[in-house]
Design a protein around this motif. Structure first.
Motif, PDB file in Angstrom:
ATOM      1  N   ALA A 212       0.849  -1.201   0.000  1.00  0.00           N
ATOM      2  CA  ALA A 212       0.000   0.000   0.000  1.00  0.00           C
ATOM      3  C   ALA A 212       0.880   1.245   0.000  1.00  0.00           C
ATOM      4  N   PHE A 218       0.744   8.534   0.695  1.00  0.00           N
ATOM      5  CA  PHE A 218      -0.153   9.473   1.380  1.00  0.00           C
ATOM      6  C   PHE A 218      -1.423   8.771   1.836  1.00  0.00           C
ATOM      7  N   ARG A 219      -1.941   7.929   0.942  1.00  0.00           N
ATOM      8  CA  ARG A 219      -3.194   7.231   1.231  1.00  0.00           C
ATOM      9  C   ARG A 219      -2.997   6.256   2.391  1.00  0.00           C
ATOM     10  N   ALA A 220      -1.841   5.576   2.387  1.00  0.00           N
ATOM     11  CA  ALA A 220      -1.566   4.647   3.481  1.00  0.00           C
ATOM     12  C   ALA A 220      -1.481   5.406   4.799  1.00  0.00           C
ATOM     13  N   GLU A 221      -0.885   6.598   4.762  1.00  0.00           N
ATOM     14  CA  GLU A 221      -0.805   7.418   5.977  1.00  0.00           C
ATOM     15  C   GLU A 221      -2.190   7.848   6.427  1.00  0.00           C
ATOM     16  N   ALA A 222      -3.024   8.196   5.431  1.00  0.00           N
ATOM     17  CA  ALA A 222      -4.381   8.646   5.764  1.00  0.00           C
ATOM     18  C   ALA A 222      -5.220   7.517   6.354  1.00  0.00           C
ATOM     19  N   LEU A 223      -4.788   6.259   6.151  1.00  0.00           N
ATOM     20  CA  LEU A 223      -5.487   5.127   6.783  1.00  0.00           C
ATOM     21  C   LEU A 223      -4.950   4.878   8.190  1.00  0.00           C
ATOM     22  N   GLY A 224      -3.933   5.627   8.569  1.00  0.00           N
ATOM     23  CA  GLY A 224      -3.411   5.524   9.933  1.00  0.00           C
ATOM     24  C   GLY A 224      -2.104   4.762  10.070  1.00  0.00           C
ATOM     25  N   TYR A 225      -1.452   4.437   8.950  1.00  0.00           N
ATOM     26  CA  TYR A 225      -0.188   3.694   9.022  1.00  0.00           C
ATOM     27  C   TYR A 225       1.001   4.663   9.015  1.00  0.00           C
ATOM     28  N   ARG A 226       1.922   4.458   9.954  1.00  0.00           N
ATOM     29  CA  ARG A 226       3.113   5.334  10.021  1.00  0.00           C
ATOM     30  C   ARG A 226       4.130   4.817   9.008  1.00  0.00           C
TER      31      ARG A 226
END
Lengths: 356, 245
Positions: A212, A218-226
């Motif tokens: 991902a 960015f999208r992975a971060e927006a799902l809450g993944y650091r």
């Protein structure tokens, strides 16, 4: 059972399955099918590079990180065993100490590089890793008391793996059951286990997050993944697997030097193997490494035969002269990349995919 | 009006040399559907991205459930219960629909770990996703990708949903499906802040509306009052609902 062993990541193409089974069978029975020191050496090198290329794919294909420091970790593994055995003697304790120290050094280095550098843009990260790898290679050449400098280190391996060790007096199917054969099967078994472990990692929830991040950070971060944490972990895991590949190389060759494990040429070879096999699929590493190493080792022999056959036609004879093997190797790779833009595995899977 | 779930006060955002948000004041009440309208370049997408921490606010305050979140990173903001559906859908094309769902349900390691009732409800909203469950998301049509993007945001209960132009580039029949899905979602009292340029789409869903222009909020009120006032539509948006239908 088979699906579980492969962590649910089946080849998903009949042709790919056949090719992989072919490589597996060839490697498993290499000492019996292809007699001679060169053939066994090629088979062992394929095994070691399968681990090395797959570990690089974990970073490049699965996480989208371009690193030029992969051979550095490969070299750390090889030097770890070489230095430990040179100092402690050819014992299993020496091998274990060398492997342990090498893994520790790789862990710390990859963690440091990851934490300090993975926040920067991809190109800068690639440049940082290139600088670190070059510095490490220079260091390995300069610290000659420790690393053997440019000459490298030749060493003995534990008795069980030495050519002098014999398991049985009489040969089995024409092959001597000696330490060299045991060395080969140690490399082969370790490759199998490490490959299955990497398959487990990329098909775990952790591996899914890596993919991902590769696709859309960015999208992975927006799902809450650091993403820095995941990228650093991927960097560390990839480095540790490369280190273990280096350990296998040292045990197989009983020698290590800067050109054997740290050179930039090896880095380019790894990149080519990943691209030819197919990025983002560990099976690509198997096919890429096998194809590349076999071509690298046998193309010249093949061209020698072709050159003799083409003696009556001077132009053709000169064109396929064995001295021109690097030219033909280059042409072959350009054609394969042109023909398989997603790599061999990507192309085969695309062909086998049912229409949506 | 109850305490706002999300509150922006004097928010400024700079992207490089550009000063995009120039003092945004916005309140999103809990359980309501707030629509953010405005022309291209008004700052709508930047507002959502600033709330998500993708771009940092250079000035001002962003409060969620009464707590300042303007200084937090994107993963921390997401973990507080804010889901974001970006304009370009942001699906993971190489992963299957199933894997996209599992990634969004952060507590889940596989589909069996997801709440089956919730999953069934999502499939009721977007039946196509059940059909293509094991297909790579990149092979879905544009409408199905948008459905996946929204489904991924609601596969777990979230406190606030930020949705950026869900109707953009979709066929009218798919847009109507999307309207139905959002209506269903509205019944669950989910708080939604939705950016939209398609006024007809927005009118069918919004409880409240905020209109942006030049990086500021220039109008707030109920959707009903804006939909019923053609002169106001002309003044704020340069269009009227009648001409947009």
């Amino acid at each position: 059972m088979f699906s579980r062993l492969l962590s649910g990541d089946l080849p998903r193409s009949r042709m790919l399955t056949l090719l992989l089974l072919g490589v597996l069978a060839a490697l498993a029975f290499a000492p019996f099918l292809f007699p001679g020191a060169k053939a066994l050496n090629v088979a062992a090198k394929i095994c070691i590079f399968i681990v090395l290329v797959a570990s690089f794919d974990l970073l490049l294909g699965y996480t989208g990180i371009v690193s030029f420091a992969h051979t550095m970790f490969f070299g750390i593994g090889a030097y770890g065993v070489a230095i430990a055995i040179t100092r402690l003697g050819p014992t299993w304790a020496g091998v274990a100490a060398g492997t342990g120290c090498a893994l520790l050094v790789s862990l710390l280095l990859s963690l440091l590089i990851g934490l300090f550098s993975l926040r920067v843009k991809a190109l800068f990260y690639a440049m940082i890793t290139l600088a670190v790898a070059t510095a490490f290679m220079t260091l390995a050449s300069q610290l000659s008391d420790f690393t053997g400098g440019e000459d490298g280190l030749s060493f003995k391996v534990p008795e069980l793996l030495s050519a002098a060790f014999s398991l049985r007096e009489a040969p089995f199917l024409g092959v001597s059951l000696n330490g060299k054969l045991l060395s080969y099967y140690l490399v082969f078994t370790a490759t199998g286990l490490l490959f299955l472990l990497m398959l487990r990692i990329v098909n775990s929830p952790f591996g899914r997050v890596l993919q991902a991040i590769r696709e859309n950070a960015f999208r992975a971060e927006a799902l809450g993944y650091r993403i820095v944490v995941y990228r650093t972990l991927s960097n560390v895991l990839s480095a540790l697997f490369a280190t273990l590949a280096g350990v296998l190389l040292a045990l197989w060759l009983r020698y290590n030097g800067p050109d054997t494990s740290l050179s930039f040429e090896i880095m380019i070879d790894i990149l080519l193997m990943v691209v030819i096999g197919g990025m983002g699929t560990l099976y690509g590493g198997v096919l890429g490494a096998s194809l590349f190493i076999v071509t690298q080792n046998y193309l010249q022999d093949l061209m020698k035969l072709a050159s003799v056959a083409a003696t009556p036609i001077p132009f053709l004879r000169d064109l396929v002269h064995p001295d021109r093997w690097l030219l033909w190797l280059g042409i072959l790779f350009i054609v394969s990349i042109y023909r398989f833009p997603f790599g061999i595995v990507g192309k085969l899977r695309l062909k086998a995919r049912p229409p949506a | 009006m109850s305490e706002p779930l999300l509150q922006l006060q004097g928010v400024h955002t700079h992207i490089g040399a550009y000063h995009i948000l120039q003092g945004v004041d916005l309140e999103v009440p809990p359980g309501e559907f707030t629509i953010l309208l405005g022309r291209n370049g008004a700052g709508k997408t930047t507002t959502l991205r600033t709330v998500m921490g993708i771009w940092s606010a250079s000035e001002g305050s962003i409060r969620f459930e009464g707590q300042e979140i303007g200084n937090l990173g994107t993963p921390d903001i997401a973990q507080r219960g804010i889901a974001y559906v970006p304009e370009n859908m942001g699906i993971f094309a190489d992963l299957t629909v199933h894997e996209n769902f599992v990634l969004a349900a952060r507590g889940a390691k596989r589909s069996a770990d997801m709440d089956p009732k919730r999953l069934a409800w999502v499939f009721e909203l977007f039946p196509a996703l059940r059909k293509f469950w094991q297909h790579p998301a990149g092979l879905l049509s544009g409408g199905q990708k948008q459905m996946l993007a929204v489904a991924r945001a609601i596969v777990e209960p979230r406190k606030l949903l930020l949705v950026d132009e869900p109707s953009k580039g979709l066929a009218p029949s798919i847009i109507q499906n999307m309207v139905q899905a959002f209506r269903e979602l509205k019944r669950t009292d989910t708080t939604i802040l939705l950016v939209e340029q398609n006024f007809n789409f927005a009118r069918q869903l919004g409880d409240r509306v905020a209109v942006m222009d030049g990086g500021r909020i220039v109008h707030t009120g109920t959707m009903a009052s804006l939909a019923g006032d053609e002169a106001l539509q002309q003044r704020l948006l340069g269009l009227s609902l009648a001409s947009h239908q």
